[in-house]
Design a protein around this motif. Structure first.
Motif, PDB file in Angstrom:
ATOM      1  N   SER A  13       0.829  -1.210   0.000  1.00 44.98           N
ATOM      2  CA  SER A  13       0.000   0.000   0.000  1.00 44.98           C
ATOM      3  C   SER A  13       0.861   1.256   0.000  1.00 44.98           C
ATOM      4  N   ALA A  14       1.925   1.254   0.796  1.00 47.96           N
ATOM      5  CA  ALA A  14       2.819   2.419   0.850  1.00 47.96           C
ATOM      6  C   ALA A  14       3.500   2.637  -0.493  1.00 47.96           C
ATOM      7  N   SER A  15       3.887   1.557  -1.147  1.00 51.39           N
ATOM      8  CA  SER A  15       4.526   1.666  -2.460  1.00 51.39           C
ATOM      9  C   SER A  15       3.568   2.272  -3.480  1.00 51.39           C
ATOM     10  N   ARG A  16       2.346   1.804  -3.485  1.00 50.07           N
ATOM     11  CA  ARG A  16       1.340   2.336  -4.423  1.00 50.07           C
ATOM     12  C   ARG A  16       1.026   3.806  -4.131  1.00 50.07           C
ATOM     13  N   ALA A  17       0.940   4.159  -2.859  1.00 53.74           N
ATOM     14  CA  ALA A  17       0.660   5.550  -2.487  1.00 53.74           C
ATOM     15  C   ALA A  17       1.829   6.460  -2.871  1.00 53.74           C
ATOM     16  N   THR A  18       3.044   5.968  -2.701  1.00 54.32           N
ATOM     17  CA  THR A  18       4.235   6.735  -3.091  1.00 54.32           C
ATOM     18  C   THR A  18       4.203   7.011  -4.586  1.00 54.32           C
ATOM     19  N   THR A  19       3.928   5.972  -5.356  1.00 52.04           N
ATOM     20  CA  THR A  19       3.864   6.123  -6.811  1.00 52.04           C
ATOM     21  C   THR A  19       2.767   7.104  -7.204  1.00 52.04           C
ATOM     22  N   ALA A  20       1.652   7.078  -6.493  1.00 54.29           N
ATOM     23  CA  ALA A  20       0.544   7.994  -6.792  1.00 54.29           C
ATOM     24  C   ALA A  20       0.938   9.446  -6.533  1.00 54.29           C
ATOM     25  N   VAL A  21       1.718   9.693  -5.484  1.00 54.02           N
ATOM     26  CA  VAL A  21       2.192  11.056  -5.207  1.00 54.02           C
ATOM     27  C   VAL A  21       3.139  11.510  -6.324  1.00 54.02           C
ATOM     28  N   TYR A  22       4.001  10.612  -6.751  1.00 53.76           N
ATOM     29  CA  TYR A  22       4.993  10.941  -7.787  1.00 53.76           C
ATOM     30  C   TYR A  22       4.392  11.090  -9.187  1.00 53.76           C
ATOM     31  N   ARG A  23       3.301  10.350  -9.466  1.00 54.59           N
ATOM     32  CA  ARG A  23       2.788  10.246 -10.837  1.00 54.59           C
ATOM     33  C   ARG A  23       2.589  11.588 -11.535  1.00 54.59           C
ATOM     34  N   PRO A  24       1.903  12.576 -10.949  1.00 58.99           N
ATOM     35  CA  PRO A  24       1.704  13.836 -11.687  1.00 58.99           C
ATOM     36  C   PRO A  24       3.028  14.544 -11.988  1.00 58.99           C
ATOM     37  N   LEU A  25       3.965  14.446 -11.066  1.00 63.24           N
ATOM     38  CA  LEU A  25       5.258  15.083 -11.284  1.00 63.24           C
ATOM     39  C   LEU A  25       6.054  14.353 -12.365  1.00 63.24           C
TER      40      LEU A  25
END
Length: 148
Positions: A13-25
């Motif tokens: 879950s933490a990995s997916r959330a991290t990727t979600a934060v990074y995605r727009p950038l």
């Protein structure tokens, strides 16, 4: 056995959330998260051999090769066969790939801001995760060697 009490699920879950934060950038940079990891490794040490890069990122050649191909097509890196050892392919950043480093500089800061953790907590978490990874690798290695 509750799902939310499992460390494996918390890590997932933490990995997916991290990727979600990074995605727009990352979208603004025109790269994916796995491509970002490749670039991070090359920003740290340009000129890595494909095998070294794969070991560093824990990716097999079947996964790494398409990433490198796409980054090369985008003009961020070049793959050059070594003149000393034709089996070796070295990866070098282009000027475009090097320039992305400055534009990507804000990604860790955005994750930190979104995390709700203090600097000490974030540092401690990274330390614990590296320790966990090392211990788990040792366990797998021992299992593969047939030792308990």
């Amino acid at each position: 056995m509750a799902l939310d009490r499992q460390v494996c699920f918390a890590l997932h879950s933490a990995s997916r959330a991290t990727t979600a934060v990074y995605r727009p950038l990352l979208d603004e940079l025109g790269i994916t998260y796995p491509q970002y990891l490749v670039l991070l490794a090359l920003w740290e040490q340009d000129g890595l051999a494909v095998g070294e890069l794969g070991r560093r990122l824990e990716l097999d050649s079947g996964t790494l090769s398409p990433l490198l191909k796409r980054l090369e097509q985008a003009g961020h890196l070049t793959r050059l066969r070594s003149t000393g050892d034709e089996r070796r392919v070295d990866i070098h950043l282009t000027d475009t790939g090097s320039a992305l480093r400055e534009r990507a500089h804000a990604l860790p800061e955005c994750l930190f801001a979104a995390s709700g953790l203090t600097e000490a907590e974030m540092s401690g978490l990274a330390h614990l995760l590296h320790r966990l990874t090392g211990s788990l690798r040792e366990s797998v290695d021992a299992q593969q060697k047939g030792t308990p």
